[in-house]
Design a protein around this motif. Structure first.
Motif, PDB file in Angstrom:
ATOM      1  N   PRO A 338      -0.809  -1.996 -10.694  1.00 42.82           N
ATOM      2  CA  PRO A 338      -0.522  -2.736  -9.457  1.00 42.82           C
ATOM      3  C   PRO A 338      -0.170  -1.835  -8.279  1.00 42.82           C
ATOM      4  N   THR A 339      -0.448  -2.347  -7.098  1.00 42.61           N
ATOM      5  CA  THR A 339      -0.092  -1.645  -5.875  1.00 42.61           C
ATOM      6  C   THR A 339       1.403  -1.746  -5.616  1.00 42.61           C
ATOM      7  N   GLN A 340       1.935  -0.757  -4.943  1.00 40.23           N
ATOM      8  CA  GLN A 340       3.340  -0.759  -4.559  1.00 40.23           C
ATOM      9  C   GLN A 340       3.499  -1.075  -3.068  1.00 40.23           C
ATOM     10  N   VAL A 341       2.399  -1.446  -2.411  1.00 42.95           N
ATOM     11  CA  VAL A 341       2.411  -1.687  -0.959  1.00 42.95           C
ATOM     12  C   VAL A 341       2.117  -3.167  -0.712  1.00 42.95           C
ATOM     13  N   PRO A 342       3.142  -3.975  -0.452  1.00 41.98           N
ATOM     14  CA  PRO A 342       2.914  -5.410  -0.264  1.00 41.98           C
ATOM     15  C   PRO A 342       2.293  -5.761   1.083  1.00 41.98           C
ATOM     16  N   VAL A 343       2.574  -4.951   2.108  1.00 34.92           N
ATOM     17  CA  VAL A 343       2.069  -5.213   3.463  1.00 34.92           C
ATOM     18  C   VAL A 343       1.652  -3.897   4.095  1.00 34.92           C
ATOM     19  N   ASP A 344       0.514  -3.916   4.790  1.00 39.53           N
ATOM     20  CA  ASP A 344       0.062  -2.748   5.541  1.00 39.53           C
ATOM     21  C   ASP A 344       0.281  -2.998   7.026  1.00 39.53           C
ATOM     22  N   ILE A 345       0.648  -1.952   7.729  1.00 36.86           N
ATOM     23  CA  ILE A 345       0.815  -2.048   9.186  1.00 36.86           C
ATOM     24  C   ILE A 345      -0.124  -1.056   9.851  1.00 36.86           C
ATOM     25  N   VAL A 346      -0.980  -1.573  10.697  1.00 34.53           N
ATOM     26  CA  VAL A 346      -1.914  -0.754  11.466  1.00 34.53           C
ATOM     27  C   VAL A 346      -1.488  -0.822  12.924  1.00 34.53           C
ATOM     28  N   THR A 347      -1.421   0.319  13.576  1.00 29.61           N
ATOM     29  CA  THR A 347      -0.958   0.394  14.959  1.00 29.61           C
ATOM     30  C   THR A 347      -2.126   0.714  15.888  1.00 29.61           C
ATOM     31  N   LEU A 348      -2.295  -0.112  16.909  1.00 32.10           N
ATOM     32  CA  LEU A 348      -3.306   0.118  17.940  1.00 32.10           C
ATOM     33  C   LEU A 348      -2.600   0.617  19.189  1.00 32.10           C
ATOM     34  N   ASN A 349      -2.822   1.856  19.544  1.00 30.74           N
ATOM     35  CA  ASN A 349      -2.179   2.457  20.716  1.00 30.74           C
ATOM     36  C   ASN A 349      -3.172   2.514  21.869  1.00 30.74           C
ATOM     37  N   ALA A 350      -2.877   1.751  22.923  1.00 29.17           N
ATOM     38  CA  ALA A 350      -3.716   1.762  24.116  1.00 29.17           C
ATOM     39  C   ALA A 350      -3.235   2.844  25.078  1.00 29.17           C
ATOM     40  N   SER A 352      -2.376   2.466  28.074  1.00 29.71           N
ATOM     41  CA  SER A 352      -1.217   1.911  28.783  1.00 29.71           C
ATOM     42  C   SER A 352      -0.761   0.654  28.053  1.00 29.71           C
ATOM     43  N   GLY A 353       0.506   0.350  28.144  1.00 26.84           N
ATOM     44  CA  GLY A 353       1.032  -0.834  27.483  1.00 26.84           C
ATOM     45  C   GLY A 353       1.649  -0.503  26.144  1.00 26.84           C
ATOM     46  N   ASP A 354       2.304  -1.497  25.576  1.00 19.71           N
ATOM     47  CA  ASP A 354       2.979  -1.317  24.300  1.00 19.71           C
ATOM     48  C   ASP A 354       1.971  -1.268  23.153  1.00 19.71           C
ATOM     49  N   PRO A 355       2.314  -0.555  22.062  1.00 21.09           N
ATOM     50  CA  PRO A 355       1.441  -0.535  20.876  1.00 21.09           C
ATOM     51  C   PRO A 355       1.308  -1.935  20.291  1.00 21.09           C
ATOM     52  N   VAL A 356       0.151  -2.200  19.726  1.00 21.38           N
ATOM     53  CA  VAL A 356      -0.107  -3.474  19.056  1.00 21.38           C
ATOM     54  C   VAL A 356      -0.001  -3.249  17.554  1.00 21.38           C
ATOM     55  N   LEU A 357       0.921  -3.963  16.913  1.00 20.98           N
ATOM     56  CA  LEU A 357       1.114  -3.851  15.471  1.00 20.98           C
ATOM     57  C   LEU A 357       0.327  -4.947  14.763  1.00 20.98           C
ATOM     58  N   VAL A 358      -0.485  -4.552  13.817  1.00 21.13           N
ATOM     59  CA  VAL A 358      -1.300  -5.491  13.050  1.00 21.13           C
ATOM     60  C   VAL A 358      -0.836  -5.443  11.596  1.00 21.13           C
ATOM     61  N   ILE A 445      -6.784  -6.792  -2.256  1.00 17.36           N
ATOM     62  CA  ILE A 445      -7.401  -6.602  -0.947  1.00 17.36           C
ATOM     63  C   ILE A 445      -6.534  -7.338   0.066  1.00 17.36           C
ATOM     64  N   HIS A 446      -6.146  -6.613   1.106  1.00 17.87           N
ATOM     65  CA  HIS A 446      -5.365  -7.187   2.197  1.00 17.87           C
ATOM     66  C   HIS A 446      -6.247  -7.302   3.438  1.00 17.87           C
ATOM     67  N   LEU A 447      -5.917  -8.258   4.296  1.00 26.19           N
ATOM     68  CA  LEU A 447      -6.727  -8.488   5.498  1.00 26.19           C
ATOM     69  C   LEU A 447      -5.840  -8.868   6.668  1.00 26.19           C
ATOM     70  N   ALA A 448      -6.289  -8.497   7.857  1.00 26.27           N
ATOM     71  CA  ALA A 448      -5.641  -8.929   9.095  1.00 26.27           C
ATOM     72  C   ALA A 448      -6.705  -9.069  10.174  1.00 26.27           C
ATOM     73  N   ARG A 449      -6.514 -10.047  11.061  1.00 33.27           N
ATOM     74  CA  ARG A 449      -7.380 -10.230  12.224  1.00 33.27           C
ATOM     75  C   ARG A 449      -6.499 -10.222  13.469  1.00 33.27           C
ATOM     76  N   ARG A 450      -6.984  -9.546  14.483  1.00 27.61           N
ATOM     77  CA  ARG A 450      -6.206  -9.508  15.728  1.00 27.61           C
ATOM     78  C   ARG A 450      -7.165  -9.414  16.908  1.00 27.61           C
ATOM     79  N   TRP A 451      -6.948 -10.282  17.893  1.00 31.64           N
ATOM     80  CA  TRP A 451      -7.726 -10.223  19.119  1.00 31.64           C
ATOM     81  C   TRP A 451      -6.917  -9.467  20.172  1.00 31.64           C
ATOM     82  N   VAL A 452      -7.540  -8.459  20.774  1.00 26.86           N
ATOM     83  CA  VAL A 452      -6.844  -7.598  21.732  1.00 26.86           C
ATOM     84  C   VAL A 452      -7.688  -7.461  22.998  1.00 26.86           C
ATOM     85  N   SER A 453      -7.059  -6.952  24.039  1.00 28.19           N
ATOM     86  CA  SER A 453      -7.771  -6.720  25.296  1.00 28.19           C
ATOM     87  C   SER A 453      -8.789  -5.603  25.114  1.00 28.19           C
TER      88      SER A 453
END
Length: 491
Positions: A338-350, A352-358, A445-453
């Motif tokens: 089994p995996t030891q990682v229950p949640v993954d966090i991906v960071t989108l750094n633009a 300008s503006g604050d980072p977007v956490l997915v 398999i983990h999944l995330a969807r995010r709509w960004v500028s």
């Protein structure tokens, strides 16, 4: 003196017996020690995946091609298809996966002589077709490969193949508690349809995914993703399906969502994270004694040794061969990783503006599917294994008695002992369960969807695949664009 110097004669039965006994004992040892050696390449592949060296992981599988053999061509294509997918070689990955897919179709009808050979040895003599969930994953990975290449129409072809495969499976498997649908595969097809502007087919797929997650929740260990709830609200609203929208709004109170119109000028980022390692299988041996002496032998032997090592299996083959009153049955046992990682966090750094956490969420539990598949097949495997072991034992007994009769009264004892060692020893040595499975898959398999500028982003994650250094990617997003990000997290 070497036993090969001169031809044994009737006057030298002891020497003949010692020589032949030595030769055949060594043969049994080699047969037993060869069992279970398949799979060493997975160790090297896992080590490479742990440090995000996807090319080296693929090389480990490629170098072991001959070990797979003709009976495991489908499995080789599955394993390499996945490592090539992780390495970013999407075209070559699809080539291997397509070959496996074609072979699965060809193997739908087996030859009788192949089944007979497997009955006299073990199920590894049968061509590997993959479990139903693995066959569905062939199309899933191919669809993702096409999406990564920007070939959206080709990805929709795979989406339709997924739909067809699951419909056929549902028609064939009548037990509604069995694996006959796939929530993640349905969900992915919905994402692909919506990404190409087909909101109607996207909604149909989302609805089917939601129903499937609900029907499988008793054993799949994965509920419907929260993002799927938002998708159902968005698509029913966009299609003006008022009654369906109202029903989902009541079912998902407080779930945030955006309308189709609000997302038209945004870009979509879809994160697919493969976490942990798929379960492996090992032999579970049942040594069945048919005399009191054999019972004592089995009890002492099991107290002192572990039969799941090649050396001990070889010793067991000789020991039980000499005794001649032990029947071995091998059944597959699943070992979760089994995996030891229950949640993954991906960071989108633009720029300008604050980072977007997915944040991702689990959408597919491969280990649960493997457990379900094995539990459904185990009664049939056990019946077949017992029948096979009994047949091999009967053949060994017949060979022993026949040789004693042919040898005459003078040589009957040592000839019988020798043939018993050969026949019963081989029956034990050849008993092995089918431990093949798609081992380069993850645990979850983990999944995330995010709509960004739209704009340029530097992306950080645990281990992105494809181009660029592990853990980082650079994206330039346009309005209406969909980008898949795929990462591998072994922990």
């Amino acid at each position: 003196m070497s036993c090969f110097v001169s031809r044994p004669t009737v006057q030298d039965p002891a020497r003949w017996g010692v020589c032949l006994s030595t030769i055949l004992t060594v043969s049994i040892l080699l047969t037993a020690s060869g069992c279970g050696s398949f799979g060493k390449h997975y160790v090297q592949a896992d080590k490479s995946l742990l440090v995000h060296d996807y090319q080296r992981a693929d090389a480990a599988i490629k170098e072991a091609e001959d070990e797979y053999g003709d009976k495991s061509r489908v499995l080789y294509g599955m394993d390499r298809g996945m490592t090539l997918h992780l390495a970013g070689d999407y075209k070559q990955s699809n080539l291997l996966l397509e070959q496996s897919d074609d072979e699965v179709e060809r193997l739908y009808t087996r030859k009788v002589r192949t089944e007979t050979a497997a009955f006299l040895t073990n199920d590894n003599a049968l061509p590997y077709e993959g479990d139903p969930y693995e066959q569905v994953m062939l199309n899933v990975v191919k669809a993702l490969n096409y999406a990564m290449l920007g070939l959206w129409q080709e990805s929709l072809v795979e989406a339709r193949r997924i739909d067809h495969r699951l419909n056929v499976l549902s028609d064939r498997v009548k037990d509604k508690s069995a694996y006959r649908e796939d929530g993640f595969a349905r969900y992915l097809t919905g994402i692909l349809y919506e990404s190409t502007g087909d909101v109607n087919n996207a909604f149909i797929a989302y609805r089917k995914a939601y129903e499937t997650y609900d029907s499988m929740k008793g054993w799949s260990r994965v509920g419907e993703p929260r993002q799927l709830q938002s998708d159902l609200l968005r698509t029913t609203d966009g299609l003006h399906l008022t009654s369906e929208f109202t029903a989902y709004e009541r079912a998902f109170p407080g779930v945030p969502w955006q309308s189709v119109q609000a997302q038209q000028n945004l870009a979509q980022v879809v994160v697919i994270s493969y976490n942990g390692r798929a379960p492996r299988k090992e032999d579970q041996f049942l040594d069945l004694p048919i005399s009191m002496d054999a019972l004592q032998l089995v009890l002492i032997n099991r107290a002192l040794t572990n039969p799941n090592t090649p050396e001990n299996r070889a010793k067991d083959s000789v020991l039980y061969g000499l005794n001649g009153r032990v029947v071995r049955v091998a059944l597959p046992k699943l070992i979760p990783q089994p995996t030891q990682v229950p949640v993954d966090i991906v960071t989108l750094n633009a720029a300008s503006g604050d980072p977007v956490l997915v944040k991702t969420e689990p959408v597919h539990q491969v280990t649960a599917l493997a457990e379900k598949s094995l539990s459904e097949r185990l009664p049939g495997i056990a019946v077949k294994a017992v029948a096979r072991a009994a047949t091999k034992y009967a053949m060994a007994e017949a060979a022993t008695r026949g040789s004693q009769s042919a040898a005459g009264q003078k040589n009957a004892d040592w000839v019988g002992l020798l043939v018993s060692l050969i026949a019963h020893g081989y029956a034990v040595a050849s008993e092995e369960s089918d431990k093949r499975s798609w081992r380069t898959l993850p645990d979850q398999i983990h999944l995330a969807r995010r709509w960004v500028s739209p704009g340029h982003y530097d992306v950080r994650g645990a281990g992105f695949t494809g181009e660029g250094p592990p853990g980082s990617r650079s994206l330039s997003l346009s309005p209406g664009q969909t980008v898949f990000l795929i990462q591998r997290v072994v922990q």
